[in-house]
Design a protein around this motif. Sequence first.
Motif: not given
Length: 261
Positions: A99-105, A203-213, A216-220
């Motif tokens: 089951i997908n677990v949202p991870c956006t925070q 894991s996180v990364r900076k979006n090259p277009q928006t410069k926002k963090i 990148t991880s998917s959680i189940f």
Amino acid sequence: MAAGEPGDLDCYYFRFLPQKTFQSLSTRETTSRLRQWSMLGRIQAQAFGFDQKFQAYRKDDFVMAFFKDPNVIPNLKLLSDSSGQWITLGTEVKKIEAINVPCTQISMSFFNRLYDENIVRESGHIVKCLDSFCDPFLISDELRKVLLVEDSEKYEVFSQPDREEFLFCLFKHLCLGGALCQYEDVLNPYLETTKLIYKDLVSVRKNPQTKKIQITSSIFKVTAYVSVANWHFSMDDTVHRLTSRSDLFDPSGETRKVQSW
């Protein structure tokens, strides 16, 4: 082919990464807190590498391949419900449910509403309440009430999508603790420990277009089933529910990782 049943699993190969450590779980302060919360020795994280691009639409094939991989079976650790001891998977998985677990925070400001709604005072002290039970938990403060009691006045401070977030699930897990948990009177130890573990796992990364963090991880959340014939405990069921765990797949960067929590 039904979801969770073996398909074309040959394209995924995994390797155990015992050298990958999770510092958030081994610091002196964290181990002291986990001991107080009756969780020391009951939380573990492991890492496995994989060599192919992760495709979200094939998550069931990916997870099944993970549990069937010969490098995973003898190394993946599970906490036995019956003995309370860590054991290895060591057996063939019959099917999985992922089951997908949202991870956006990406900020602990997610929990500022606890102060705004007077669940926690400005001093950081958790507001107490009359004792009640939400089996098997004793509810003696407003924090545990907002976490557990659906008909409480402030339960909707966190919406259902909020409650499904991995950050919230981790926070709730730590707040409720184990069977002999000694609860905190102040919020900060829960927030600090949640933040440390979250940063260690996600894991996180900076979006090259928006410069926002961005994460990148998917959680189940994964439940795996094994046939009784291959299980070393005595079972009457034809299928035994082996484990319910969170697996974090990081498909970015030079090393693709599965982190099992």
